[in-house]
Scaffold this active site. Sequence first.
Site, mmCIF file in Angstrom:
data_model
loop_
_atom_site.group_PDB
_atom_site.id
_atom_site.type_symbol
_atom_site.label_atom_id
_atom_site.label_comp_id
_atom_site.label_asym_id
_atom_site.label_seq_id
_atom_site.Cartn_x
_atom_site.Cartn_y
_atom_site.Cartn_z
ATOM 1 N N LYS A 1 0.847 -1.226 -0.151
ATOM 2 C CA LYS A 1 -0.128 -0.026 0.025
ATOM 3 C C LYS A 1 0.973 1.142 0.026
ATOM 4 O O LYS A 1 1.963 1.185 0.609
ATOM 5 C CB LYS A 1 -0.898 0.057 1.159
ATOM 6 N N SER B 1 -9.449 1.346 2.865
ATOM 7 C CA SER B 1 -8.774 2.310 2.058
ATOM 8 C C SER B 1 -7.683 1.367 1.132
ATOM 9 O O SER B 1 -6.967 1.934 0.260
ATOM 10 C CB SER B 1 -8.125 3.329 2.771
ATOM 11 N N SER C 1 -9.726 -1.036 6.800
ATOM 12 C CA SER C 1 -9.123 -0.975 5.622
ATOM 13 C C SER C 1 -8.606 -2.439 5.596
ATOM 14 O O SER C 1 -7.917 -2.461 4.224
ATOM 15 C CB SER C 1 -8.277 0.220 5.628
#
Length: 603
Positions: A77, A151, A175
């Site tokens: 990420k 996210s 997330s």
Amino acid sequence: MLPTILDLTSLKEAYGAGLSPLDLVEEIITRCKASDDPAIFITPTSPEALRAAATELLATAPEPNSLPLWGIPFAVKDNIDVAGLPTTAACPAFAYHPEEDAAVIARLRAAGAIVIGKTNLDQFATGLNGTRSPHGAPRSVFDRAYVSGGSSSGSAVAVAAGLASFSLGTDTAGSGRVPAAFNNLVGIKPTPGLVPNVGVVPACRSVDVITVFAATVGDGIAVRRIMDGYDARDPFSRDAAQASLPSVRPRVGVLDGAEREFYGNSQVEALYNAAIDRARSLGAEIVPFDYTPFRQAAELLYSGPWVAERLAAVKDFLASNAGDFDPTVRTIIEGAKGYDAVAAFEGKYRLEALRQKTKAEWEKVDFLMLPTSPTTYTVEEMQADPIVRNSHFGRYTNFANLLDCAAIAIPAGFDGDGHLPAGVMLVGPAFTDDALAPFADAMHRAANSGMGKDRKAALPDRSRVTPEAADVVPIVVVGAHLTGMPLNHELIGKGGYRIKAGRTDGSYRLFALPGTVPPKPGLVRDPNFAGNGIEVEVWALPPAAFAHFVQNIPAPLGIGKILLEDGSHVSGFLCEAHATAGARDITGFGGWRNFIRAANASA
């Protein structure tokens, strides 16, 4: 030929059979070029850099599988630092070039893993849906009209699409779990502080955790254990021993009617109910509990002063670059300006009061099983009402870090049309990360939903997670105690649960013993016989229950060591050879279940 989903077991077997990391990175390059989702990566690792990483691995550790993650590709990420790649948090104006890897990246690379790129996310990790990025919205691997979850959007899609074996996300409100549910994956959310956050752009620094998306629970736990470990550079890092949970007949807390909310999505509710039935079939005691104090704690994360932590993370950048923020993200973060120091303390007092109320519920259960997300939406629906619909996704996830919990999200199957997946998550007290894993793995396997976009894939046995040997005694059953057979209740009633199905070595014969009620087979080993093995199941019993169970086995049956096809020896049902004189040899049926099925069909 590599499988669609690059689980650790399959890749390690391929490496053992002669696949080179150089071959693997060429496959990754090809798959990335062929991907129909251009929003997965913000900065992919270049083909040249991938080849260089594989070449360096072969030079430093030439023996296949000589490191725990030898040649395993993973995605990261883009709020986690990777030296050599920019960190942007999905805001180009915020980008910087880290000189050092984040602590977890350094540990994973030392274990032999290869970074394939930095993935897309809801900007500054603010959102649970995956649409708040200037780089576009990654989509569900099952229907591009639907959100991927966020996210950690690109991280989940990269694994579910077969581009990476695992990926890293972060989780403040859910997330690391919601995208797992929307893409038929496992999401490992550690206890806060278990995995160090050094080198991570914070969302809410006091409750952020780094998470793992993986194809199986076993893969995710293996990766998380490599990342674990105290780091003094992280002020919230903790060094604590793993806590235990009952390994047999756990008390599993489920939602009661008053707190059930699926926002009209009856398909997800049906899958949650089916997961409860599966948990019961695996030996769990199902206990309704009051979710109210957990929900009220969850509401504090976005409707309380904790939103001020999001402002604390980016206040200087917001002051100079407000126009570079996604409009929804900016609205949420600027909302923090409405809270002062008094509100922060009042919020802390409220959280601690709710924590006290949750203690009464924890006394009823060993861990909770909740829907990962109560519903899903299309990208168009989400963008039409981005804050309210995003909040729906976090109804059952937002409390976990505030209340210091461990969690594992697992697939729960597909809706009635076989169209979209949903998930459930097991949530336990702090540092039950390992203790949750065996039941989570058993639940994933029982769901029979595959891995990622390959919904037909069989979960590898070698990735199976089982309780520690000291907690249970394994036993091989071959006849009336098999799942669904007349005496199976004797195992379940003693707190037993099925570990796996398997076969014996090929040197065993099976006989139908005459005069037994209910009908029973006799398993006998013949070292001179070369067959295909007999179908069996391996169950687990608490030590005391195992002793009582064995004491009541009637002659001519008894317990001895059985050689399984994988080369292991496990205690199980054997028959005295003299009792098979005149008995029908049913070895050709391959197992007792097949014999009973054939007998019933001819009756």
